[in-house]
Design an enzyme around this catalytic site. Structure first.
Site, short mmCIF file in Angstrom:
data_model
loop_
_atom_site.label_atom_id
_atom_site.label_comp_id
_atom_site.label_asym_id
_atom_site.label_seq_id
_atom_site.Cartn_x
_atom_site.Cartn_y
_atom_site.Cartn_z
N LYS A 73 0.81 -1.23 0.00
CA LYS A 73 0.00 0.00 0.00
C LYS A 73 0.84 1.28 0.00
O LYS A 73 0.39 2.31 -0.50
CB LYS A 73 -0.97 0.00 1.18
CG LYS A 73 -2.08 -1.03 1.04
CD LYS A 73 -3.11 -0.91 2.14
CE LYS A 73 -4.16 -2.00 2.02
NZ LYS A 73 -5.22 -1.88 3.02
N ASN A 94 -4.59 2.04 -1.98
CA ASN A 94 -5.05 0.65 -2.16
C ASN A 94 -5.80 0.47 -3.48
O ASN A 94 -6.33 -0.60 -3.75
CB ASN A 94 -5.91 0.19 -0.98
CG ASN A 94 -7.29 0.80 -1.03
OD1 ASN A 94 -7.48 1.88 -1.58
ND2 ASN A 94 -8.26 0.12 -0.47
N ASP A 109 -10.06 2.54 1.32
CA ASP A 109 -10.33 1.92 2.63
C ASP A 109 -11.20 2.84 3.48
O ASP A 109 -12.27 2.46 3.96
CB ASP A 109 -9.02 1.65 3.39
CG ASP A 109 -8.34 0.35 2.96
OD1 ASP A 109 -9.04 -0.57 2.53
OD2 ASP A 109 -7.09 0.28 3.07
N GLY A 132 -6.84 1.40 17.42
CA GLY A 132 -5.88 1.01 16.40
C GLY A 132 -5.24 2.21 15.74
O GLY A 132 -5.79 3.33 15.77
N ALA A 133 -4.05 1.96 15.17
CA ALA A 133 -3.32 3.04 14.48
C ALA A 133 -2.56 2.48 13.28
O ALA A 133 -1.62 3.09 12.80
CB ALA A 133 -2.36 3.72 15.45
N GLY A 134 -2.97 1.30 12.81
CA GLY A 134 -2.34 0.70 11.63
C GLY A 134 -2.94 1.27 10.36
O GLY A 134 -3.56 2.35 10.37
N GLY A 135 -2.76 0.55 9.25
CA GLY A 135 -3.22 1.04 7.94
C GLY A 135 -4.70 1.36 7.90
O GLY A 135 -5.12 2.42 7.40
N ALA A 136 -5.53 0.46 8.45
CA ALA A 136 -6.98 0.66 8.40
C ALA A 136 -7.37 1.88 9.24
O ALA A 136 -8.16 2.72 8.81
CB ALA A 136 -7.70 -0.59 8.88
N GLY A 250 -17.87 -5.04 9.45
CA GLY A 250 -16.74 -4.87 8.54
C GLY A 250 -17.04 -5.22 7.09
O GLY A 250 -16.26 -4.85 6.20
P1 NDP Z 1 -2.00 -3.27 10.90
O1 NDP Z 1 -1.15 -4.46 11.16
O2 NDP Z 1 -1.45 -2.12 10.12
O3 NDP Z 1 -2.50 -2.66 12.32
C1 NDP Z 1 -3.03 -3.48 13.31
C2 NDP Z 1 -3.54 -2.64 14.47
O4 NDP Z 1 -4.15 -3.52 15.42
C3 NDP Z 1 -2.46 -1.88 15.23
O5 NDP Z 1 -2.98 -0.67 15.71
C4 NDP Z 1 -2.15 -2.84 16.38
O6 NDP Z 1 -1.64 -2.17 17.52
C5 NDP Z 1 -3.53 -3.35 16.70
N1 NDP Z 1 -3.52 -4.64 17.39
C6 NDP Z 1 -3.32 -5.87 16.85
N2 NDP Z 1 -3.40 -6.82 17.80
C7 NDP Z 1 -3.65 -6.18 18.96
C8 NDP Z 1 -3.86 -6.61 20.31
N3 NDP Z 1 -3.81 -7.90 20.64
N4 NDP Z 1 -4.11 -5.67 21.25
C9 NDP Z 1 -4.16 -4.35 20.94
N5 NDP Z 1 -3.97 -3.89 19.68
C10 NDP Z 1 -3.73 -4.79 18.72
O7 NDP Z 1 -3.31 -3.83 10.22
P2 NDP Z 1 -4.37 -3.03 9.31
O8 NDP Z 1 -4.63 -1.72 9.92
O9 NDP Z 1 -3.96 -3.10 7.90
O10 NDP Z 1 -5.65 -3.96 9.45
C11 NDP Z 1 -6.36 -4.03 10.67
C12 NDP Z 1 -7.62 -4.85 10.45
O11 NDP Z 1 -8.45 -4.15 9.54
C13 NDP Z 1 -7.36 -6.22 9.82
O12 NDP Z 1 -7.98 -7.19 10.61
C14 NDP Z 1 -8.05 -6.19 8.46
O13 NDP Z 1 -8.72 -7.38 8.19
C15 NDP Z 1 -9.05 -5.08 8.67
N6 NDP Z 1 -9.36 -4.39 7.42
C16 NDP Z 1 -10.64 -4.44 6.97
C17 NDP Z 1 -10.98 -3.84 5.80
C18 NDP Z 1 -12.39 -3.95 5.35
O14 NDP Z 1 -12.65 -3.59 4.20
N7 NDP Z 1 -13.33 -4.38 6.16
C19 NDP Z 1 -10.00 -3.10 4.99
C20 NDP Z 1 -8.68 -3.06 5.57
C21 NDP Z 1 -8.38 -3.71 6.74
P3 NDP Z 1 -0.04 -1.86 17.66
O15 NDP Z 1 0.21 -0.62 16.88
O16 NDP Z 1 0.11 -1.70 19.12
O17 NDP Z 1 0.66 -3.08 17.10
#
Ligand code: NDP
Length: 286
Positions: A73, A94, A109, A132-136, A250
């Site tokens: 991405k 994306n 997204d 959360g603070a990842g890609g989504a 979702g």
């Molecule tokens: P990333 O790996 O970029 O980010 C994951 C996030 O989840 C981070 O903030 C991480 O925190 C947090 N996390 C994971 N496990 C834990 C835990 N056990 N406790 C606390 N925090 C946790 O992933 P994405 O952002 O790309 O994707 C996240 C979800 O979004 C996926 O499950 C994906 O399936 C879903 N998604 C759905 C879409 C849709 O169209 N419905 C589109 C895109 C994504 P930390 O920073 O602390 O690691």
């Protein structure tokens, strides 16, 4: 008059690694079929080293566009000719769209998420809690901020990643963002309007995992959304429903980003119910 034969379909697709578990192809092709479009969507396994070749291949074959999923991405941007407004802020793409001779990167997204909220709640002026603070989360946070959200509380386990998103929102949009370090059970403030899980907690096969969240703090006035598409009925969705909240699952985000992608590529407003039905069928059979 005999009709001229045409065996040349328009091409679209997806580049990711690993690609096998991505249901987007089934959902998009269901829409192409439903709308009588002679278009194809090809799901491609592409490694990071081959991404440049894949984009050059798409150009050579005249693809109308393509999706990029993990891990491409961010790196795909260097192979494109430009990016749209929100994709530029997020620095993540994306969905590439052919405009003239150029491929322009968009991010569907967050737009897909926003579309799934439409008709339920307008984020304008709302206080948002975003887990959360990842890609989504990045895509959703930026898009909600651009749509006029008043404030966004980013609740994340890792402070560094959370802070990056908070800075991005505060620097590039008019919404106010703050970081909440997620170490203990989180209690949602009663004035929150929209609560969103944008972490991967609850994603198949870890379907029994739960957010460390005080469920009692969810109020019926709140809209609670989950990005997890599989399973669509996560613990959070079920708990929020039991608390009387309005829920958004979702699948809505996944379907709507497909709807937006199809609109970008073909100009057609795809029927979301056909696409959602296809995904429900797939997840039921799993
Ligand atoms: P990333 O790996 O970029 O980010 C994951 C996030 O989840 C981070 O903030 C991480 O925190 C947090 N996390 C994971 N496990 C834990 C835990 N056990 N406790 C606390 N925090 C946790 O992933 P994405 O952002 O790309 O994707 C996240 C979800 O979004 C996926 O499950 C994906 O399936 C879903 N998604 C759905 C879409 C849709 O169209 N419905 C589109 C895109 C994504 P930390 O920073 O602390 O690691």
């Amino acid at each position: 008059m005999p009709k001229e034969l045409n065996f040349l379909s328009q091409l679209t697709g997806s580049f990711s690694q690993s690609a096998a578990g991505n249901p987007t192809v089934a959902m998009i092709e269901a829409a192409y079929h439903h709308h009588g479009l002679d278009w194809r969507y090809i799901n491609c396994e592409v490694s990071p080293e081959k991404l440049g070749d894949a984009v050059r291949g798409a150009r050579a074959m005249g693809w109308a566009g393509f999706n990029c999923s993990l891990p491409h991405k961010v790196t795909v941007i260097e192979h494109l000719d430009g990016v749209g407004e929100s994709a530029a802020i997020m620095r993540a793409v994306n969905c590439a769209v052919r405009r003239g001779n150029q491929y322009i990167g968009e991010n569907t997204d967050g737009k897909g998420f926003l579309m799934s909220l439409e008709g339920i709640v307008d984020p304008r002026g709302k206080r948002i809690v975003l887990f959360g603070a990842g890609g989504a989360a990045r895509a959703i946070g930026v898009e909600l901020a651009l749509a006029g959200a008043f404030s966004i509380s980013v609740v994340n386990r890792t402070a560094g990643r959370g802070m990056e998103l908070v800075r991005l929102i505060n620097d590039k949009t008019s919404a106010k963002a703050e970081l909440i370090s997620w170490q203990n059970k989180y209690k949602v403030q009663p004035d929150a309007g929209i609560v969103i899980n944008a972490t991967s907690i609850g994603l198949y096969p870890h379907v029994h995992d739960r957010l460390d969240l005080d469920i009692e703090s969810l109020k019926p006035s709140m809209v609670v959304a989950d990005v997890i598409p599989n399973p669509p009925r996560t613990h959070l969705i079920k708990d929020a429903e039991a608390r009387g909240c309005t829920i958004v699952d979702g699948l809505g985000m996944l379907v709507n980003q497909g709807v937006i992608g199809i609109k970008y590529w073909t100009g057609v407003d795809a029927d979301a119910t056909v696409m959602r039905r296809k995904l429900e069928e797939i997840y039921r059979e799993q």
